[in-house]
Design a protein around this motif. Structure first.
Motif, PDB file in Angstrom:
ATOM      1  N   SER A   1      49.436   6.109  49.969  1.00 46.13           N
ATOM      2  CA  SER A   1      49.268   6.563  50.673  1.00 46.13           C
ATOM      3  C   SER A   1      49.889   6.224  52.212  1.00 46.13           C
ATOM      4  O   SER A   1      49.619   8.152  53.361  1.00 46.13           O
ATOM      5  CB  SER A   1      47.819   5.360  51.514  1.00 46.13           C
ATOM      6  N   GLU A   2      51.189   5.960  52.525  1.00 44.47           N
ATOM      7  CA  GLU A   2      51.614   5.870  54.046  1.00 44.47           C
ATOM      8  C   GLU A   2      52.355   6.405  53.752  1.00 44.47           C
ATOM      9  O   GLU A   2      52.747   7.277  55.149  1.00 44.47           O
ATOM     10  CB  GLU A   2      52.064   4.163  53.356  1.00 44.47           C
TER      11      GLU A   2
ATOM     12  N   PHE B   1      46.066   6.774  62.558  1.00 46.86           N
ATOM     13  CA  PHE B   1      46.830   6.971  60.966  1.00 46.86           C
ATOM     14  C   PHE B   1      47.993   6.069  61.474  1.00 46.86           C
ATOM     15  O   PHE B   1      48.669   5.439  60.103  1.00 46.86           O
ATOM     16  CB  PHE B   1      46.769   8.379  61.401  1.00 46.86           C
TER      17      PHE B   1
ATOM     18  N   ARG C   1      44.139  10.590  52.847  1.00 45.75           N
ATOM     19  CA  ARG C   1      44.220   9.348  52.729  1.00 45.75           C
ATOM     20  C   ARG C   1      42.453   9.341  51.899  1.00 45.75           C
ATOM     21  O   ARG C   1      42.942   8.376  50.641  1.00 45.75           O
ATOM     22  CB  ARG C   1      42.832   8.642  54.201  1.00 45.75           C
TER      23      ARG C   1
ATOM     24  N   ASN D   1      42.765   7.230  48.073  1.00 39.49           N
ATOM     25  CA  ASN D   1      41.521   6.471  47.408  1.00 39.49           C
ATOM     26  C   ASN D   1      41.156   7.082  45.983  1.00 39.49           C
ATOM     27  O   ASN D   1      41.350   6.100  45.500  1.00 39.49           O
ATOM     28  CB  ASN D   1      40.329   6.909  48.450  1.00 39.49           C
TER      29      ASN D   1
ATOM     30  N   MET E   1      48.039   2.436  60.352  1.00 35.09           N
ATOM     31  CA  MET E   1      47.413   2.945  58.244  1.00 35.09           C
ATOM     32  C   MET E   1      48.664   2.290  57.934  1.00 35.09           C
ATOM     33  O   MET E   1      48.957   2.540  56.644  1.00 35.09           O
ATOM     34  CB  MET E   1      47.080   3.506  58.352  1.00 35.09           C
TER      35      MET E   1
ATOM     36  N   ILE F   1      50.859   9.357  54.356  1.00 41.09           N
ATOM     37  CA  ILE F   1      50.098   9.902  55.805  1.00 41.09           C
ATOM     38  C   ILE F   1      51.366  10.155  57.128  1.00 41.09           C
ATOM     39  O   ILE F   1      51.733  11.365  58.141  1.00 41.09           O
ATOM     40  CB  ILE F   1      49.200   8.566  56.093  1.00 41.09           C
TER      41      ILE F   1
ATOM     42  N   LYS G   1      43.831  13.568  57.297  1.00 42.70           N
ATOM     43  CA  LYS G   1      42.371  12.522  56.328  1.00 42.70           C
ATOM     44  C   LYS G   1      42.676  13.382  54.971  1.00 42.70           C
ATOM     45  O   LYS G   1      41.812  12.575  54.324  1.00 42.70           O
ATOM     46  CB  LYS G   1      41.363  13.512  56.892  1.00 42.70           C
TER      47      LYS G   1
END
Lengths: 314, 314, 314, 314, 314, 314
Positions: free
Chosen positions: F183-184, F119, F172, F176, F122, F187, F169
């Motif tokens: 998303s960063e 993670f 992420r 999508n 990412m 996370i 999870k």
């Protein structure tokens, strides 16, 4: 000198005079009767059970009596208690005045009386001055001896005066810092705001709510007394002075939810409410922290939203 | 016979006598003054603007005056209004009694007076009977003529009596169905519960809150009058009868949040509160639905949590 | 000497210098543009519309400029406004310092500076003393010049210092009456509690929230500064002194709902919260009553649950 | 004739037939098993522990059995209990019908049946009449025998009918006083509003919630039955009559928080909700005061915000 | 290609085809009538007033018509509007299909139809599969074309399907990460949960609440349809599968206050409620931020507690 | 292989190694001391009392010790307990590692470590990447071993990492489906949001709140660490990236009432809060249903408004 009840440590032997605050006959799970007693002195309370009470004990060990208590300090479900080895009524030559065993305000009655007189002198407005003097001519003694509540804050003999005078002092200081406040209205309100408790509560010992306390409440009860006093003094109930003093007293709980029939709508009413909260809050926190070890948290305080307070290391 | 103010349809010509309910001098966005008037008769209100008011008009067209109004019925932001073509004071020989232009309770004053007498007779308990009679010897006329509120429910002349007597009828019927209820306490409570509105409000025309209405409130004001009446009748304020009647009246708003200093703690107090809500609710729904077309929803009703109510097809 | 903006009565001619506080280009209902201006001086605000603004006026009459304003005092929807007859930028030799046209704290900056120094001297605990001095070495000037809020209480230049020092005074007096309170912790908390507003707000003129003010908030922003200062002073963040001063500041809104991430759990934190409420409340009531006629009610005060307050006759 | 269970005083000897309402095997603190029993008859409940239950007793003393109970009335933590000296199953020739030991509605089943028929006859609207008759052709017996709740108000055999018919009577009287109310809609609503309880609850003895009672709830369950009945009667679900009767039933809890999916938006829905509250309230207060001594307060009533009610002296 | 309505900047000339969404006849303050119109295309809405509407215009410019609109983009009270210079009905050869001027879901109808089929295939449980297929055999077209709400989230044509399918996707992914969840129950619930909106709302254009929408509500309306479908399919309403699917749908608002008659009491019901909130929340934030400039805050979002959201710089 | 503690049925003989989780000396009602112990292994807890503890037992049987426990599984007030027949410390050659007796996250530490690394990779934004790496260079081990709470959800060793990674999870996957989400930021927020628990809580065994945990709270404590890390990395605290990551973490409780000093005002903050609720909710429901029989309801779940959840038949 003998230790006070709350000063004993766990497993220490107790040998002490104390007042019976309450005495209930109860049943064990297996059906035997026993006597549940709460002993108290001016340091606080200590419960204990007398497991094989004789009929005579059941009859003589009643609230208000002074007893010689012997036993061992223990704990049940984390609460201190005494395992009684012996308990008997005090005898001739031994302590016998219940007042000596009650928790009192930290200031002497005479001193509070003097402070009361001083504050009344500061009220130069003739309507408020005569009204306050009229009411204290009736409730003077109760004011000095009643608690300010059944439980919660200032629930001790003299608590009503201690609390009211404390707010009067805060009022005087605040009016110095904010000259836009009417100090006389604040002080009159401070002295009268909880005086209805002398009708709402049964007295300083084994304090209970009276029927009118439950069904009418101390706020309306003091308003009733103000109305009757004004009637006897031939004051006009529609005059601004009478409306203001009644409003300040009626609104002192701040919120309708807390039992005031009107919310504060005059600056002094709002301020009196806030000072009431400050003094009650400090007293509750102080009482709770007095029983708390340093660097730990107090028990939850019901009157402060069940919060626990931290006792600092110094 | 002339149409009433609220009977005119959009674009119809109005030619009618009416009462000036309010008159405000205002400024247009571009800075010109005009006169904002609210006209009323026993059918309701109609606002209108006088765009080029002379000084004389500004001085003479004031609240309480009867005028001859001519204009066209229009609407502004979905609200009816009148586009004024002419307006002048009523002259000799024309209508001139403001009372003829006010909304009234649907029952005549004499009939309500008879009902009041009947209900007082049903109270055989001497304390409550004498107390009620004492208070109605003072407030009889205001009881029959005051509204029950400034706005909200029963906000019309005679509304206080209409509402109180309606609750008394509900009380009598309920006590028949549930014999465990004390019907005398209920009826006495029904008659007295809102009587403090005669002190809280300024009167039936252009109704405003008085200073003591705002700062003390009608619940404490009627308690004050009960206390003074009991004092004159030499009743003991600690007697159960006095405590009960005061409790029932003090608790009639049901919740502290609604201004009662105590919540109902006697069966009759709880029931009186519920009957008060039923009668007020039915009156508010009826008034709103009277102005609503079938198969549509009424305007939002403030006193019923801003709900809208559906008018059925029959 | 010229009258101040809020001293003019309805229909009076205005001839006055004032500061443009805001200037918006708007559209009339019929589609024409005009300039909506808010003028202000140290007495308060007065809005007005320039109906036929030239392009040059639209460009030059911008916030922060001093103008000579001529017109007539009127009202629109009960709010005072000015009907502008002439408005132009101030010229050479005429007033040109915006600071002269802003509302200020009632105490001079130098006096507040002296009070600040005195209070810092009262903090003898070395951790708190060094921490407070470190932070005031950075935020000294903003402390003295920022308002305490964008609107609501103490929303004027110097309001932050005026409010904080007022609470410090209350703290000192309260600690005298209740010796169980730690006066140094209270005073340090009073000085620091709102200092994050200097990061949360954009400054004393045309005050706006900054991005970090909106997304992080003044409570966390001052905690951030305390943490960084402690880091530079090599203080242990886990020491009781650091935990206490952070707690007192973090908890000063009293309730989670009001944005404190923790509720007061130390006596001084509870008291600081209450003193904050008292000082803010008195300032809001005083400001509202200053604009209210005797024997009438003020406008609703947003920060006091939208209550209106009554102005007494003396 | 033998005393009923709740009529015994403390220390009196009990010798009585009763129904076992529940029987749990429990462990003492020191690890021994015993049998915790709740005995009941038509006067109410009385718990007791069988300390040395034999295996046979554990097997035979189960809910639903009639037993001969001997012992002494005592109390544990202020709650009445029996100290059992002997308990055995009833024998041939002794009482053996559980129904004789259950609390019943104060009106006989046949009488309630007659009242039901009368009320259905008053509904002349064919849609509502046929709908009500269709549903009572299915749920007639359960309506007469089910309680109106698992605990709280009307939690006794026949309570559902007693409560529903009581509201129907209130509806009829109210529609007399307020002719703007549709009495047929009110009466149909009164009869149907709680009928879903016959699906939500398991039955009159040892009443539990069913799975669909827990996961769907009685309001949606009766709506389901109304929908299916209308389907079979070929009624249009979009007709005003069907929408109204469903709305009145769906909205009868008054507030969304209380489980109604819609708030009352038709006058009769609002009124039915209020009558439901009145009848439930009076029943709860009456039941609580029946167990209360004069001049004292009842236990707290859960369904009335945990209030205690005062029992007057007459 | 012509610009869309919301793409014009202030003072730009508009020349565009658009749909009349609403048309109201109104009165100016000085009593003249004008036509208040709302124009729309697939980019959004733009209001404008036609100040001197002819009778013919008043009759022809009605909701649902396509018009050629010419004017200038301006603003009134900070809201965009058009100052109309010319407006006429579209003529032969010009655009005339209202559907081309409505806001649509960002996914094509056919694509959503495919997704729906796929999700139904994933439901292998025969009860839920047949139930879902039965209901979509009736409501298939409305599902694909209705909005998900009158205003608030997904208030555009196709919004109901777009929202429901989005939750179905979330459900599928979540069941992958948490295998303890029943994915079939979740997907069936996702597809059915808002299907009652097709009865609650009048349709995709000029969407209004129906009478049964107002008085019964979409949650009970879809339950009704589920009950009737199960009846026709001869399913047992007391079977666990029927109780579960009804519970999941009934409970999807999460709280009683939001109109669910039961709170989630099955894991999938709780999760479906949370996914509903996530999808609705993201849609509302996205729609609001689409109209917001970078580094500023959006308008307040009613469905998210009136919060404003910050649009970041990238 | 030996059974685990929670696998024993009522009346079964227990013979098992277990960890002492807590040990309290208590007093029976009749005044004798005994030892109240809570035993635990990786299946859960089981309490039991040692009635005649020797002094040596009192000293040696303390939290953290592994013991060999023999006794019988019983129940007290419906809660399982063990009637101890023998208990002694484990001896040489017997189990002695407390970690083997603790409840752990269902995923191995190494696996969670790998997921964490993935993670972090990412997060390509350099500010957030370096910040997260900096903080995990300090708190890496605690992150993997701490529980996520003292009680409530994920209150087991490794719970903090298990919960945080689970939200990562969800983040992420959600990003999508909704590409408008960053998303960063999601996370990074997921990994950091509860990291302050490593300072708020004392550790994985016998977890308590620390003083700074109580007086400052985990939200402000992680903000403090973020500020210090940013300071060391020379990041500008006013940069958008720093303001956003702090906001997302500060706001993750969603409501001020739940301890966030600001409400979510950025899309990712709102979403992170909702994902936190979903993961915590599913974990609490799963844990409660694991202990529930099919077709019955779980115990009440404190963290889900005290609701009980139904366990379905498959």
């Amino acid at each position: 000198m003998a230790k006070l009840l709350t000063e004993y440590k766990d497993t220490e032997h107790i040998d002490s005079f104390s007042l019976i605050k309450s005495a209930d006959i109860r049943l064990t799970k297996t059906g035997k009767t026993y006597l549940n007693l709460i002993f108290s002195d001016r340091s606080g309370d200590l419960p204990g059970n007398l497991w094989d009470a004789t009929d005579e004990q059941t009859k003589s060990l009643v609230p208000g009596k002074i007893v010689k208590l012997q036993g061992v300090r223990g704990a049940y479900q984390d609460k201190p208690q005494v395992q009684i080895t012996n308990v008997r009524l005090s005898e001739a030559g031994e302590p016998d005045n219940p007042a000596d065993f009650m928790i009192h305000a930290p200031i002497k009655e005479e001193e509070m009386n003097d402070e009361l007189s001083d504050f009344i002198l500061m009220i130069t407005n003739p309507t408020w001055n005569r009204l306050v003097r009229k009411l204290f001519s009736i409730y003077h003694d109760q004011f000095l001896r009643y608690p300010a509540a059944k439980s919660n804050h200032h629930a001790f003999a003299g608590g009503l005066a201690f609390h009211s005078l404390s707010i009067a002092k805060l009022s005087r200081n605040l009016a110095n810092q904010y000259p836009q406040l009417n100090s006389e209205l604040l002080i009159a309100g401070a002295l009268l705001h909880d005086l209805g408790k002398t009708i709402e509560l049964s007295g300083p010992i084994a304090t209970q709510y009276t029927i009118s306390g439950n069904l009418i409440g101390h706020i309306t009860l003091i308003d009733e007394q103000i109305v009757l006093a004004a009637h006897e003094l031939h004051f006009d109930l529609q005059s601004e002075e009478m409306v203001l003093i009644r409003h300040v007293v009626l609104a002192h709980h701040g919120l309708l939810e807390y039992g005031s029939p009107v919310r504060p709508a005059v600056m002094e009413a709002e301020v009196l409410h806030q000072l009431d909260e400050i003094d009650a809050g400090i007293q509750m926190m102080t009482a709770a922290l007095d029983k708390t070890d340093k660097n730990t948290f107090s028990d939850r305080i019901f009157g402060l939203d069940n919060r626990r307070f931290y006792k600092t290391s110094e």
